[in-house]
Motif scaffolding. Structure first.
Motif, PDB file in Angstrom:
ATOM      1  N   TRP A 180       9.023   5.729 -17.289  1.00 28.30           N
ATOM      2  CA  TRP A 180       8.332   7.025 -17.326  1.00 28.30           C
ATOM      3  C   TRP A 180       9.365   8.072 -17.712  1.00 28.30           C
ATOM      4  CZ3 TRP A 180       3.274   7.727 -17.258  1.00 28.30           C
ATOM      5  CH2 TRP A 180       2.774   9.029 -17.128  1.00 28.30           C
ATOM      6  N   GLY A 181       9.334   8.507 -18.985  1.00 29.69           N
ATOM      7  CA  GLY A 181      10.377   9.401 -19.457  1.00 29.69           C
ATOM      8  C   GLY A 181      11.726   8.713 -19.336  1.00 29.69           C
ATOM      9  N   SER A 182      12.667   9.365 -18.679  1.00 32.09           N
ATOM     10  CA  SER A 182      13.986   8.770 -18.462  1.00 32.09           C
ATOM     11  C   SER A 182      14.051   7.945 -17.184  1.00 32.09           C
ATOM     12  CB  SER A 182      15.047   9.886 -18.398  1.00 32.09           C
ATOM     13  OG  SER A 182      15.123  10.577 -19.626  1.00 32.09           O
ATOM     14  N   GLY A 183      12.952   7.876 -16.435  1.00 33.67           N
ATOM     15  CA  GLY A 183      12.956   7.218 -15.138  1.00 33.67           C
ATOM     16  C   GLY A 183      12.378   5.816 -15.168  1.00 33.67           C
ATOM     17  N   ARG A 184      12.666   5.103 -14.096  1.00 39.36           N
ATOM     18  CA  ARG A 184      12.177   3.751 -13.916  1.00 39.36           C
ATOM     19  C   ARG A 184      11.365   3.659 -12.631  1.00 39.36           C
ATOM     20  NH1 ARG A 184      17.558  -0.023 -14.953  1.00 39.36           N
ATOM     21  NH2 ARG A 184      17.721   0.270 -17.222  1.00 39.36           N
ATOM     22  N   ILE A 185      10.353   2.812 -12.652  1.00 38.06           N
ATOM     23  CA  ILE A 185       9.482   2.568 -11.501  1.00 38.06           C
ATOM     24  C   ILE A 185       9.416   1.055 -11.290  1.00 38.06           C
ATOM     25  CG2 ILE A 185       7.123   2.802 -10.594  1.00 38.06           C
ATOM     26  CD1 ILE A 185       6.888   5.217 -12.629  1.00 38.06           C
ATOM     27  N   ALA A 186       9.425   0.621 -10.039  1.00 40.59           N
ATOM     28  CA  ALA A 186       9.239  -0.794  -9.720  1.00 40.59           C
ATOM     29  C   ALA A 186       8.313  -0.909  -8.522  1.00 40.59           C
ATOM     30  CB  ALA A 186      10.575  -1.479  -9.428  1.00 40.59           C
ATOM     31  N   VAL A 187       7.347  -1.810  -8.629  1.00 37.51           N
ATOM     32  CA  VAL A 187       6.327  -1.985  -7.598  1.00 37.51           C
ATOM     33  C   VAL A 187       6.244  -3.457  -7.231  1.00 37.51           C
ATOM     34  CG1 VAL A 187       3.878  -1.736  -7.010  1.00 37.51           C
ATOM     35  CG2 VAL A 187       4.993  -0.022  -8.480  1.00 37.51           C
ATOM     36  N   ALA A 188       6.225  -3.746  -5.925  1.00 38.31           N
ATOM     37  CA  ALA A 188       5.985  -5.094  -5.419  1.00 38.31           C
ATOM     38  C   ALA A 188       4.761  -5.042  -4.517  1.00 38.31           C
ATOM     39  CB  ALA A 188       7.198  -5.603  -4.635  1.00 38.31           C
ATOM     40  N   THR A 189       3.759  -5.873  -4.791  1.00 35.69           N
ATOM     41  CA  THR A 189       2.561  -5.806  -3.957  1.00 35.69           C
ATOM     42  C   THR A 189       2.702  -6.505  -2.613  1.00 35.69           C
ATOM     43  OG1 THR A 189       1.519  -7.721  -5.044  1.00 35.69           O
ATOM     44  CG2 THR A 189       1.039  -5.527  -5.943  1.00 35.69           C
ATOM     45  N   PRO A 190       3.554  -7.534  -2.425  1.00 31.66           N
ATOM     46  CA  PRO A 190       3.753  -8.034  -1.055  1.00 31.66           C
ATOM     47  C   PRO A 190       4.467  -6.997  -0.193  1.00 31.66           C
ATOM     48  CG  PRO A 190       4.462  -9.653  -2.703  1.00 31.66           C
ATOM     49  CD  PRO A 190       4.265  -8.356  -3.418  1.00 31.66           C
ATOM     50  N   GLY A 191       4.193  -7.010   1.107  1.00 30.31           N
ATOM     51  CA  GLY A 191       4.868  -6.075   2.000  1.00 30.31           C
ATOM     52  C   GLY A 191       3.958  -5.460   3.035  1.00 30.31           C
ATOM     53  N   ARG A 212     -15.006 -16.058 -11.825  1.00 27.75           N
ATOM     54  CA  ARG A 212     -13.881 -16.901 -12.248  1.00 27.75           C
ATOM     55  C   ARG A 212     -12.585 -16.382 -11.632  1.00 27.75           C
ATOM     56  NH1 ARG A 212     -15.342 -13.933 -16.858  1.00 27.75           N
ATOM     57  NH2 ARG A 212     -13.736 -12.495 -17.625  1.00 27.75           N
ATOM     58  N   ALA A 213     -11.592 -17.244 -11.594  1.00 23.57           N
ATOM     59  CA  ALA A 213     -10.292 -16.862 -11.058  1.00 23.57           C
ATOM     60  C   ALA A 213      -9.696 -15.726 -11.891  1.00 23.57           C
ATOM     61  CB  ALA A 213      -9.360 -18.064 -11.052  1.00 23.57           C
ATOM     62  N   LEU A 214      -8.946 -14.871 -11.223  1.00 30.69           N
ATOM     63  CA  LEU A 214      -8.366 -13.706 -11.889  1.00 30.69           C
ATOM     64  C   LEU A 214      -6.894 -13.595 -11.524  1.00 30.69           C
ATOM     65  CD1 LEU A 214      -8.878 -11.038 -13.529  1.00 30.69           C
ATOM     66  CD2 LEU A 214      -9.077  -9.925 -11.291  1.00 30.69           C
ATOM     67  N   THR A 215      -6.056 -13.437 -12.532  1.00 32.14           N
ATOM     68  CA  THR A 215      -4.622 -13.254 -12.321  1.00 32.14           C
ATOM     69  C   THR A 215      -4.287 -11.772 -12.440  1.00 32.14           C
ATOM     70  OG1 THR A 215      -4.109 -15.460 -13.163  1.00 32.14           O
ATOM     71  CG2 THR A 215      -2.324 -13.847 -13.159  1.00 32.14           C
ATOM     72  N   THR A 216      -3.584 -11.246 -11.426  1.00 33.10           N
ATOM     73  CA  THR A 216      -3.199  -9.836 -11.426  1.00 33.10           C
ATOM     74  C   THR A 216      -1.704  -9.715 -11.153  1.00 33.10           C
ATOM     75  OG1 THR A 216      -3.681  -9.569  -9.053  1.00 33.10           O
ATOM     76  CG2 THR A 216      -5.474  -9.098 -10.603  1.00 33.10           C
ATOM     77  N   PRO A 217      -1.092  -8.595 -11.538  1.00 33.50           N
ATOM     78  CA  PRO A 217       0.347  -8.418 -11.303  1.00 33.50           C
ATOM     79  C   PRO A 217       0.677  -8.376  -9.814  1.00 33.50           C
ATOM     80  CG  PRO A 217      -0.424  -6.895 -12.991  1.00 33.50           C
ATOM     81  CD  PRO A 217      -1.653  -7.490 -12.362  1.00 33.50           C
ATOM     82  N   ALA A 218       1.803  -8.980  -9.460  1.00 35.35           N
ATOM     83  CA  ALA A 218       2.329  -8.912  -8.099  1.00 35.35           C
ATOM     84  C   ALA A 218       3.625  -8.117  -8.035  1.00 35.35           C
ATOM     85  CB  ALA A 218       2.560 -10.315  -7.548  1.00 35.35           C
ATOM     86  N   GLY A 260       0.790  -1.220   0.000  1.00 37.56           N
ATOM     87  CA  GLY A 260       0.000   0.000   0.000  1.00 37.56           C
ATOM     88  C   GLY A 260       0.823   1.271   0.000  1.00 37.56           C
ATOM     89  N   GLY A 261       2.118   1.159   0.308  1.00 39.21           N
ATOM     90  CA  GLY A 261       2.968   2.344   0.354  1.00 39.21           C
ATOM     91  C   GLY A 261       3.246   2.963  -0.985  1.00 39.21           C
ATOM     92  N   ILE A 262       2.960   2.211  -2.065  1.00 33.75           N
ATOM     93  CA  ILE A 262       3.085   2.768  -3.407  1.00 33.75           C
ATOM     94  C   ILE A 262       1.860   2.468  -4.270  1.00 33.75           C
ATOM     95  CG2 ILE A 262       4.326   0.761  -4.356  1.00 33.75           C
ATOM     96  CD1 ILE A 262       6.034   2.831  -5.967  1.00 33.75           C
ATOM     97  N   ALA A 263       1.238   1.295  -4.066  1.00 33.23           N
ATOM     98  CA  ALA A 263       0.095   0.887  -4.886  1.00 33.23           C
ATOM     99  C   ALA A 263      -1.244   1.285  -4.288  1.00 33.23           C
ATOM    100  CB  ALA A 263       0.120  -0.625  -5.115  1.00 33.23           C
ATOM    101  N   ASP A 264      -1.232   1.894  -3.106  1.00 22.91           N
ATOM    102  CA  ASP A 264      -2.466   2.418  -2.511  1.00 22.91           C
ATOM    103  C   ASP A 264      -2.212   3.806  -1.921  1.00 22.91           C
ATOM    104  OD1 ASP A 264      -5.124   2.507  -1.776  1.00 22.91           O
ATOM    105  OD2 ASP A 264      -4.834   1.419   0.102  1.00 22.91           O
ATOM    106  N   SER A 265      -1.350   4.566  -2.581  1.00 22.62           N
ATOM    107  CA  SER A 265      -1.076   5.938  -2.160  1.00 22.62           C
ATOM    108  C   SER A 265      -1.976   6.905  -2.928  1.00 22.62           C
ATOM    109  CB  SER A 265       0.383   6.303  -2.477  1.00 22.62           C
ATOM    110  OG  SER A 265       1.285   5.346  -2.003  1.00 22.62           O
ATOM    111  N   PHE A 266      -2.412   7.963  -2.243  1.00 20.79           N
ATOM    112  CA  PHE A 266      -3.045   9.110  -2.915  1.00 20.79           C
ATOM    113  C   PHE A 266      -4.190   8.671  -3.841  1.00 20.79           C
ATOM    114  CE2 PHE A 266       1.741   9.829  -2.957  1.00 20.79           C
ATOM    115  CZ  PHE A 266       1.771  10.288  -1.650  1.00 20.79           C
ATOM    116  N   ARG A 267      -5.145   7.970  -3.266  1.00 20.53           N
ATOM    117  CA  ARG A 267      -6.236   7.381  -4.057  1.00 20.53           C
ATOM    118  C   ARG A 267      -6.996   8.392  -4.905  1.00 20.53           C
ATOM    119  NH1 ARG A 267      -9.272   3.457   0.365  1.00 20.53           N
ATOM    120  NH2 ARG A 267      -7.573   1.925   0.640  1.00 20.53           N
TER     121      ARG A 267
END
Length: 235
Positions: free
Chosen positions: A195-206, A183-189, A88-95
């Motif tokens: 993004w432009g010249s930058g890189r982003i990485a997200v992990a949902t466990p944590g 039905r079962a659903l597969t989502t990214p973990a 949630g620190g990156i994937a549930d920020s600033f809803r």
């Protein structure tokens, strides 16, 4: 010039943002980063500071972000600053900010619960045993190379995403009778995003420090820090 890491932490205390980010301070120090720690995204609005940041480690669940702060974050990443985080620190920020959601490429939707007979009104109601499965890309990517499929018992994030992400690992949500989906659903973990010249990485466990201490989760976070860092993306 030394490498600069910015830790931004705060928001909902249930994810223990201070304790969780503190786990990675020794790693950053060992990688020769100078570390700045901020309790809110206000620092994102300081263009002079952000121009020198090589990597942002963000742990801010929910909360809000001001327009100037968001613009500063997006501009910094586009200029080459790396952005990473977990759960949630990156994937549930600033809803409330669609522009932030577009930047990180995924938004928490839910974490399914146990059978109603097992629900006791505690956070463990949403702790399920599930598998994090590497994709073909994930088996070759520097962040996840050599990491096998692995199991966790914690919150299983269901996230809404788009096709700009490079997905390194997934998780599959079953469709038990007590939930309304058919039905079962597969989502990214685990995913990365350019993004432009930058890189982003997200992990949902944590969800908590004990999950971050898991050998595979910790490795993913540490490698993500190195992969997104400006010094890596510029090479």
């Amino acid at each position: 010039m030394s490498k600069q890491a910015l830790i931004v932490r705060g928001g909902w205390e249930g994810h223990k943002p201070v304790e969780s980010t503190d786990l990675f301070v020794p790693f950053l120090e060992a990688q020769d980063y100078d570390i700045r720690i901020e309790p809110s995204p206000a620092v994102y609005a300081d263009a002079a500071v952000m121009s020198e940041v090589d990597v942002i480690v963000q742990s801010v669940t929910m909360s809000t972000i001001e327009r100037a702060e968001l613009e500063g974050l997006r501009n910094a990443v586009a200029a080459g600053t790396g952005l990473t985080g977990w759960h949630g620190g990156i994937a549930d920020s600033f809803r409330a900010s669609s522009d932030y959601l577009q930047l990180v490429g995924g938004q928490f939707a839910t974490h399914p619960s146990k059978h109603p007979d097992e629900v006791i009104g505690a956070e463990t109601d949403n702790f399920l045993r599930y598998t994090v499965e590497m994709t073909d890309l994930g088996r070759e990517h520097p962040i996840t190379r050599g990491i096998p499929d692995f199991e966790l018992e914690t919150e299983q994030y269901w996230v809404l995403t788009d096709e700009l992400n490079d997905v390194l690992a997934t998780t599959t949500h079953p469709a038990p009778a007590w939930h309304p989906w058919q039905r079962a659903l597969t989502t990214p973990a685990v995913w990365t995003r350019r993004w432009g010249s930058g890189r982003i990485a997200v992990a949902t466990p944590g969800h908590s420090p004990d999950v971050l201490r898991n050998e595979h989760v910790r490795t993913i976070v540490e490698r993500s820090i190195l992969w997104v860092s400006r010094t890596a993306s510029a090479s």
